[in-house]
Design an enzyme around this catalytic site. Structure first.
Site, PDB file in Angstrom:
ATOM      1  N   HIS A 119       0.833  -1.199   0.000  1.00 60.51           N
ATOM      2  CA  HIS A 119       0.000   0.000   0.000  1.00 60.51           C
ATOM      3  C   HIS A 119       0.876   1.260   0.000  1.00 60.51           C
ATOM      4  O   HIS A 119       0.634   2.184  -0.770  1.00 60.51           O
ATOM      5  CB  HIS A 119      -0.902   0.020   1.236  1.00 60.51           C
ATOM      6  CG  HIS A 119      -1.940  -1.049   1.233  1.00 60.51           C
ATOM      7  ND1 HIS A 119      -3.288  -0.778   1.331  1.00 60.51           N
ATOM      8  CD2 HIS A 119      -1.842  -2.401   1.159  1.00 60.51           C
ATOM      9  CE1 HIS A 119      -3.968  -1.916   1.308  1.00 60.51           C
ATOM     10  NE2 HIS A 119      -3.112  -2.918   1.215  1.00 60.51           N
ATOM     11  N   ASP A 161      -6.903 -10.022  -3.350  1.00 57.17           N
ATOM     12  CA  ASP A 161      -7.303  -9.884  -4.734  1.00 57.17           C
ATOM     13  C   ASP A 161      -6.544 -10.800  -5.682  1.00 57.17           C
ATOM     14  O   ASP A 161      -6.896 -10.900  -6.855  1.00 57.17           O
ATOM     15  CB  ASP A 161      -7.092  -8.441  -5.170  1.00 57.17           C
ATOM     16  CG  ASP A 161      -5.629  -8.021  -5.037  1.00 57.17           C
ATOM     17  OD1 ASP A 161      -4.998  -8.412  -4.044  1.00 57.17           O
ATOM     18  OD2 ASP A 161      -5.130  -7.308  -5.916  1.00 57.17           O
ATOM     19  N   GLN A 162      -5.481 -11.467  -5.204  1.00 59.81           N
ATOM     20  CA  GLN A 162      -4.641 -12.224  -6.125  1.00 59.81           C
ATOM     21  C   GLN A 162      -5.418 -13.322  -6.854  1.00 59.81           C
ATOM     22  O   GLN A 162      -5.156 -13.609  -8.022  1.00 59.81           O
ATOM     23  CB  GLN A 162      -3.442 -12.823  -5.381  1.00 59.81           C
ATOM     24  CG  GLN A 162      -2.438 -11.786  -4.913  1.00 59.81           C
ATOM     25  CD  GLN A 162      -1.241 -12.412  -4.210  1.00 59.81           C
ATOM     26  OE1 GLN A 162      -1.243 -13.592  -3.859  1.00 59.81           O
ATOM     27  NE2 GLN A 162      -0.208 -11.625  -3.994  1.00 59.81           N
ATOM     28  N   ASP A 204      -6.550   5.278   3.158  1.00 57.30           N
ATOM     29  CA  ASP A 204      -6.655   3.883   2.766  1.00 57.30           C
ATOM     30  C   ASP A 204      -7.985   3.319   3.266  1.00 57.30           C
ATOM     31  O   ASP A 204      -8.803   4.042   3.839  1.00 57.30           O
ATOM     32  CB  ASP A 204      -5.466   3.102   3.337  1.00 57.30           C
ATOM     33  CG  ASP A 204      -4.964   2.016   2.398  1.00 57.30           C
ATOM     34  OD1 ASP A 204      -5.800   1.376   1.740  1.00 57.30           O
ATOM     35  OD2 ASP A 204      -3.740   1.793   2.334  1.00 57.30           O
ATOM     36  N   GLN A 244      11.291  -3.724  -9.688  1.00 56.80           N
ATOM     37  CA  GLN A 244      10.240  -4.317 -10.501  1.00 56.80           C
ATOM     38  C   GLN A 244      10.295  -3.881 -11.960  1.00 56.80           C
ATOM     39  O   GLN A 244       9.752  -4.562 -12.814  1.00 56.80           O
ATOM     40  CB  GLN A 244       8.879  -3.958  -9.904  1.00 56.80           C
ATOM     41  CG  GLN A 244       8.669  -4.496  -8.500  1.00 56.80           C
ATOM     42  CD  GLN A 244       8.685  -6.012  -8.448  1.00 56.80           C
ATOM     43  OE1 GLN A 244       7.863  -6.658  -9.068  1.00 56.80           O
ATOM     44  NE2 GLN A 244       9.629  -6.575  -7.734  1.00 56.80           N
TER      45      GLN A 244
END
Length: 458
Positions: free
Chosen positions: A20, A379-380, A133, A362
């Site tokens: 996050h 959510d994966q 958040d 990344q």
């Protein structure tokens, strides 16, 4: 920033997870580059691990540190989900709730200083917005008292928001069994790939029940949605999730807008590491440069995945069996202190496999390559179903009941993607998806449009 736009002051405050904090910080940098003042709020240790603010943004982007209160059961010095085992994350939310009072003081002192009613504070200009958040259900009275607009930034796909649904829909059509959470919810009026395996559905169902923090994750979100938030912002885009932004805007009765994918810029890769590892990645880059093109599989399970030591070992043995070259960014489970990899593993894969503990930049892996998917959390599972349906990757077979997987299945999935690829279909589809969602100009346009929303709704 265009001359016609007023410079905003935006307070950005993410939940204490690097999955996050890093995209929240990436958005903060983009807003600062557009001429807006950004105050990024976190805790001391997390701020240090996120890295320094780029010098060219120092005048616009400042980091404010609030000390995290102690909570019984949380290890000393733990300030993020990376510091605690999965079963302690809800206690971390309890500690996070303890930031309500210091955050209220921060905002009150800043607003008073801006009005000339107090000495200099952490910031001297009243915020126009607080971007928060899902977890800060306690912020809305603070924002309401000081007349500050709130927006919620969700780092999960917009499909997950559609799956959760608004509170009134859940009350009208309650989900009470694990099976209820394994299928597409009834308020989505068109076919999708939204489904969870049984072990995933059990994890999702738990998010709708009160936990050790005293409140459920779903209720945290719903309370914010019903009270203070004028906008819901997603780290996503319509190209990645067709038809869903209009649907959730209608479901939730307020604008749900894309911020784009918020991928770190190339020159940011040495910034936020999401951990304490400060080693150089240059040795792995040199090894990677020597490998044939498209011959290396990158292995990463995400910063929040609750992976056990047994799962790490089974994955390692699967990679070994596959015969493929690989680069693996491995994270040690918090509660595990012994040997992690199988005996002799690194010696047996020497030359074709590199294991890198900690952070990996990344941007090395934004080239539209097919996926081997092994989802673990939140959510994966939804993402894996969507990617498999789009034929850009292969889902590793799992035991539906407990989520376990076998090394042979890992090896077979890797070989299918790396060596066989069914006539190159996966690679072609992955390149097409990268062309669509990897358009940097388009992604930056979403941030520009988000600023327009912030200007209009403040």
């Amino acid at each position: 920033m265009e001359d016609t736009q007023e410079a905003l002051h935006i307070v950005v405050f993410p939940w204490l997870a690097f999955g996050h904090m890093i995209p929240f910080l990436d958005l903060s940098k983009r807003l600062a580059r557009r001429g807006h003042d950004v105050t990024f709020v976190s805790t001391p240790r997390n701020a240090a691990r996120l890295g320094s603010v780029p010098p060219e943004l120092a005048a616009r982007l400042r980091v404010i540190k609030l000390d995290l209160p102690e909570v019984e059961g949380i290890p000393e010095g733990a300030e993020s989900t990376a510091d605690v085992p999965p079963e302690k994350v809800e206690l971390l939310k309890k500690a996070f709730d303890g930031l309500a009072a210091p955050f209220e003081r921060l905002v009150a002192e800043g607003c008073a200083a801006a009005a000339g009613e107090a000495e200099a504070a952490a910031f001297s200009r009243k915020p126009d917005w607080i971007i928060l958040d899902f977890a800060q259900s306690w912020i809305w009275p603070i924002a309401e008292e000081h007349k500050i607009a709130c927006a919620m930034l969700l780092i999960l796909p917009v499909g997950f928001l559609a799956y959760v649904g608004p509170k009134q829909q859940n009350e009208a059509q309650p989900r009470t069994t694990t099976e209820d959470f394994m299928v597409q919810p009834p308020w989505i009026p068109f076919p999708t790939t939204m489904s969870f395996r049984r072990h995933e559905a059990e994890w999702i169902a738990a998010a709708f029940r009160p936990n050790a923090s005293g409140v459920s994750n779903a209720d945290r979100f719903w309370q914010l949605h019903h009270t203070s938030c004028r906008l819901i912002v997603h780290r996503s885009c319509p190209e990645a999730e067709p038809r869903l932004f209009p649907l959730v805007t209608d479901l939730f009765g307020k604008p749900v807008v894309p911020a784009g994918l918020l991928m770190p810029e190339d020159d940011d890769d040495d910034g936020a590491r999401g951990g304490d590892d400060d080693g150089s990645f240059s040795d792995a880059v040199r090894w990677l440069d020597k490998q044939p093109k498209r011959s290396v599989i990158y292995v990463a399970l995400g910063s929040e995945a609750p992976v056990t030591a047994d799962q790490v070992r089974e994955l390692a043995l699967g990679l070994e069996l596959s015969g493929a070259r690989f680069l693996w960014a491995v994270r040690r489970p918090v509660v595990h202190s012994g040997a992690l990899l199988p005996d002799g593993f690194e010696a047996r894969v020497a030359g074709r496999g590199v294991v890198r503990a900690g952070w990996v930049p990344q941007s090395l892996f934004r080239f539209g390559l097919p996926l081997v998917m092994l989802p673990f959390i939140a959510d994966q599972g939804l993402i894996a179903r969507a990617m498999a349906a789009s034929r850009v990757g292969i889902d590793v077979p799992r035991n539906d009941a407990d989520g376990s997987f076998r090394r042979d299945d890992v090896a077979a999935a890797v070989r299918r993607v790396m060596a066989e690829d069914e006539g190159g279909v996966l690679a072609r589809n992955a390149r097409e998806m990268q062309r669509v969602v990897g358009d940097r100009a388009k992604q930056e346009q979403y941030v520009h449009e988000l600023v327009d929303y912030l200007q209009r709704y403040k």
